[in-house]
Design a protein around this motif. Sequence first.
Motif, PDB file in Angstrom:
ATOM      1  N   ARG A 138       0.831  -1.213   0.000  1.00  0.00           N
ATOM      2  CA  ARG A 138       0.000   0.000   0.000  1.00  0.00           C
ATOM      3  C   ARG A 138       0.864   1.260   0.000  1.00  0.00           C
ATOM      4  NH1 ARG A 138      -5.119  -0.999   4.038  1.00  0.00           N
ATOM      5  NH2 ARG A 138      -5.951  -2.830   2.994  1.00  0.00           N
ATOM      6  N   LEU A 139       1.965   1.237   0.769  1.00  0.00           N
ATOM      7  CA  LEU A 139       2.844   2.401   0.807  1.00  0.00           C
ATOM      8  C   LEU A 139       3.533   2.613  -0.539  1.00  0.00           C
ATOM      9  CD1 LEU A 139       4.419   2.043   4.372  1.00  0.00           C
ATOM     10  CD2 LEU A 139       2.787   3.771   3.602  1.00  0.00           C
ATOM     11  N   GLU A 140       3.936   1.539  -1.202  1.00  0.00           N
ATOM     12  CA  GLU A 140       4.561   1.653  -2.514  1.00  0.00           C
ATOM     13  C   GLU A 140       3.588   2.179  -3.551  1.00  0.00           C
ATOM     14  OE1 GLU A 140       6.148  -2.224  -3.326  1.00  0.00           O
ATOM     15  OE2 GLU A 140       7.914  -1.907  -2.048  1.00  0.00           O
ATOM     16  N   ASP A 141       2.279   1.926  -3.376  1.00  0.00           N
ATOM     17  CA  ASP A 141       1.261   2.414  -4.303  1.00  0.00           C
ATOM     18  C   ASP A 141       0.828   3.839  -3.970  1.00  0.00           C
ATOM     19  OD1 ASP A 141       1.287   0.075  -5.717  1.00  0.00           O
ATOM     20  OD2 ASP A 141      -0.445  -0.808  -4.683  1.00  0.00           O
ATOM     21  N   GLY A 142       1.555   4.527  -3.102  1.00  0.00           N
ATOM     22  CA  GLY A 142       1.244   5.919  -2.787  1.00  0.00           C
ATOM     23  C   GLY A 142       0.410   6.099  -1.542  1.00  0.00           C
ATOM     24  N   GLY A 143       0.195   5.047  -0.776  1.00  0.00           N
ATOM     25  CA  GLY A 143      -0.582   5.158   0.452  1.00  0.00           C
ATOM     26  C   GLY A 143       0.198   5.903   1.533  1.00  0.00           C
ATOM     27  N   VAL A 144      -0.493   6.230   2.601  1.00  0.00           N
ATOM     28  CA  VAL A 144       0.100   6.958   3.717  1.00  0.00           C
ATOM     29  C   VAL A 144      -0.123   6.146   4.982  1.00  0.00           C
ATOM     30  CG1 VAL A 144       0.010   9.073   5.080  1.00  0.00           C
ATOM     31  CG2 VAL A 144      -0.341   9.177   2.611  1.00  0.00           C
ATOM     32  N   LEU A 145       0.884   6.034   5.806  1.00  0.00           N
ATOM     33  CA  LEU A 145       0.786   5.320   7.073  1.00  0.00           C
ATOM     34  C   LEU A 145       0.683   6.353   8.188  1.00  0.00           C
ATOM     35  CD1 LEU A 145       0.961   2.757   8.840  1.00  0.00           C
ATOM     36  CD2 LEU A 145       3.456   3.035   8.798  1.00  0.00           C
ATOM     37  N   ILE A 146      -0.396   6.274   8.950  1.00  0.00           N
ATOM     38  CA  ILE A 146      -0.587   7.179  10.091  1.00  0.00           C
ATOM     39  C   ILE A 146      -0.656   6.315  11.337  1.00  0.00           C
ATOM     40  CG2 ILE A 146      -2.089   8.868  11.189  1.00  0.00           C
ATOM     41  CD1 ILE A 146      -3.098   9.604   8.406  1.00  0.00           C
ATOM     42  N   ILE A 147       0.217   6.577  12.301  1.00  0.00           N
ATOM     43  CA  ILE A 147       0.229   5.845  13.569  1.00  0.00           C
ATOM     44  C   ILE A 147      -0.245   6.806  14.646  1.00  0.00           C
ATOM     45  CG2 ILE A 147       1.660   4.653  15.247  1.00  0.00           C
ATOM     46  CD1 ILE A 147       3.533   3.916  12.930  1.00  0.00           C
ATOM     47  N   VAL A 148      -1.301   6.423  15.337  1.00  0.00           N
ATOM     48  CA  VAL A 148      -1.872   7.252  16.399  1.00  0.00           C
ATOM     49  C   VAL A 148      -1.833   6.446  17.685  1.00  0.00           C
ATOM     50  CG1 VAL A 148      -3.916   8.487  17.185  1.00  0.00           C
ATOM     51  CG2 VAL A 148      -3.389   8.390  14.743  1.00  0.00           C
ATOM     52  N   GLN A 149      -1.234   7.013  18.709  1.00  0.00           N
ATOM     53  CA  GLN A 149      -1.264   6.379  20.027  1.00  0.00           C
ATOM     54  C   GLN A 149      -2.417   7.011  20.799  1.00  0.00           C
ATOM     55  OE1 GLN A 149       2.647   6.885  21.685  1.00  0.00           O
ATOM     56  NE2 GLN A 149       3.506   5.245  20.449  1.00  0.00           N
ATOM     57  N   ALA A 150      -3.577   6.381  20.687  1.00  0.00           N
ATOM     58  CA  ALA A 150      -4.789   6.961  21.255  1.00  0.00           C
ATOM     59  C   ALA A 150      -5.220   6.281  22.545  1.00  0.00           C
ATOM     60  CB  ALA A 150      -5.913   6.887  20.230  1.00  0.00           C
ATOM     61  N   GLY A 151      -4.549   5.230  22.907  1.00  0.00           N
ATOM     62  CA  GLY A 151      -4.940   4.532  24.131  1.00  0.00           C
ATOM     63  C   GLY A 151      -6.346   3.992  24.028  1.00  0.00           C
ATOM     64  N   LYS A 152      -7.173   4.305  25.037  1.00  0.00           N
ATOM     65  CA  LYS A 152      -8.557   3.819  25.051  1.00  0.00           C
ATOM     66  C   LYS A 152      -9.449   4.629  24.120  1.00  0.00           C
ATOM     67  CE  LYS A 152      -8.257   1.997  29.702  1.00  0.00           C
ATOM     68  NZ  LYS A 152      -8.772   2.007  31.044  1.00  0.00           N
ATOM     69  N   LYS A 153      -8.918   5.675  23.496  1.00  0.00           N
ATOM     70  CA  LYS A 153      -9.715   6.530  22.613  1.00  0.00           C
ATOM     71  C   LYS A 153      -9.497   6.163  21.147  1.00  0.00           C
ATOM     72  CE  LYS A 153     -10.475  10.124  25.732  1.00  0.00           C
ATOM     73  NZ  LYS A 153     -11.634  10.889  25.863  1.00  0.00           N
ATOM     74  N   GLY A 154      -9.233   4.906  20.882  1.00  0.00           N
ATOM     75  CA  GLY A 154      -8.981   4.440  19.519  1.00  0.00           C
ATOM     76  C   GLY A 154     -10.132   4.713  18.585  1.00  0.00           C
ATOM     77  N   MET A 155     -11.356   4.494  19.023  1.00  0.00           N
ATOM     78  CA  MET A 155     -12.525   4.724  18.166  1.00  0.00           C
ATOM     79  C   MET A 155     -12.677   6.217  17.866  1.00  0.00           C
ATOM     80  SD  MET A 155     -13.555   1.854  17.263  1.00  0.00           S
ATOM     81  CE  MET A 155     -15.115   2.133  16.484  1.00  0.00           C
ATOM     82  N   ASP A 156     -12.364   7.072  18.869  1.00  0.00           N
ATOM     83  CA  ASP A 156     -12.421   8.522  18.629  1.00  0.00           C
ATOM     84  C   ASP A 156     -11.394   8.916  17.565  1.00  0.00           C
ATOM     85  OD1 ASP A 156     -14.383   8.752  20.560  1.00  0.00           O
ATOM     86  OD2 ASP A 156     -12.973   9.355  22.146  1.00  0.00           O
ATOM     87  N   ALA A 157     -10.204   8.310  17.643  1.00  0.00           N
ATOM     88  CA  ALA A 157      -9.158   8.603  16.655  1.00  0.00           C
ATOM     89  C   ALA A 157      -9.603   8.169  15.266  1.00  0.00           C
ATOM     90  CB  ALA A 157      -7.855   7.904  17.044  1.00  0.00           C
ATOM     91  N   LEU A 158     -10.272   6.997  15.174  1.00  0.00           N
ATOM     92  CA  LEU A 158     -10.772   6.539  13.881  1.00  0.00           C
ATOM     93  C   LEU A 158     -11.803   7.511  13.312  1.00  0.00           C
ATOM     94  CD1 LEU A 158     -11.205   2.679  14.360  1.00  0.00           C
ATOM     95  CD2 LEU A 158      -9.586   3.866  12.893  1.00  0.00           C
TER      96      LEU A 158
END
Length: 193
Positions: free
Chosen positions: A14-34
């Motif tokens: 996916r990254l080679e096809d121009g995708g972007v990787l976003i890493i979020v350390q949201a803890g218990k707020k993972g759904m909010d980050a999504l």
Amino acid sequence: MGLDAEDARELESRLEDGGVLIIVQAGKKGMDALEILKRHGASPADMELNHGSTSTQETMTAESPQRLQLLKEVLKVNKERVQKGEVRLRKEVITETKTMDVPVTHEEVVIERRLVTDETTATGQIGDDQTIRVPLTEEQVKVDKRAVVTEEILVGKREVEETQKVSETVRREELRTDSQGNVIVQDSKRTKP
């Protein structure tokens, strides 16, 4: 990152096809980050939750609609002012010979002799020193030079607008559906509000 080999290969592809990787350390707020990522254009199908370093992953629920964004390239034309050339104006001295005909006058002595037929008595004696002086004049040409203005040059610039054709290849994405099996696909094109 806690990914198995197959997920790591998928991510790399996916990254080679121009995708972007976003890493979020949201803890218990993972759904909010999504939700925040979704609001800013992230595709829910590509979003996954990874809690810490465990390999347990949650994906979006099947009830929520999945979104695929179609992209296109647009031309953005900029203009830049560059020096096209330069015109240099200078004066050059040309030397030429001018010839003019100037009428001038001069005096010449005219001697006129007349025969005397009646013998008149002479007033002087032979041998007396008698001289007549006749001054002569002439016109001489005197040449003076002076500079006079023959032409005046005004130099300026003006802007001339013209139209140039610009061509460039652009790409856009269109949706194509591939079905396997007995599947009914309903496609309704929506316009942006």
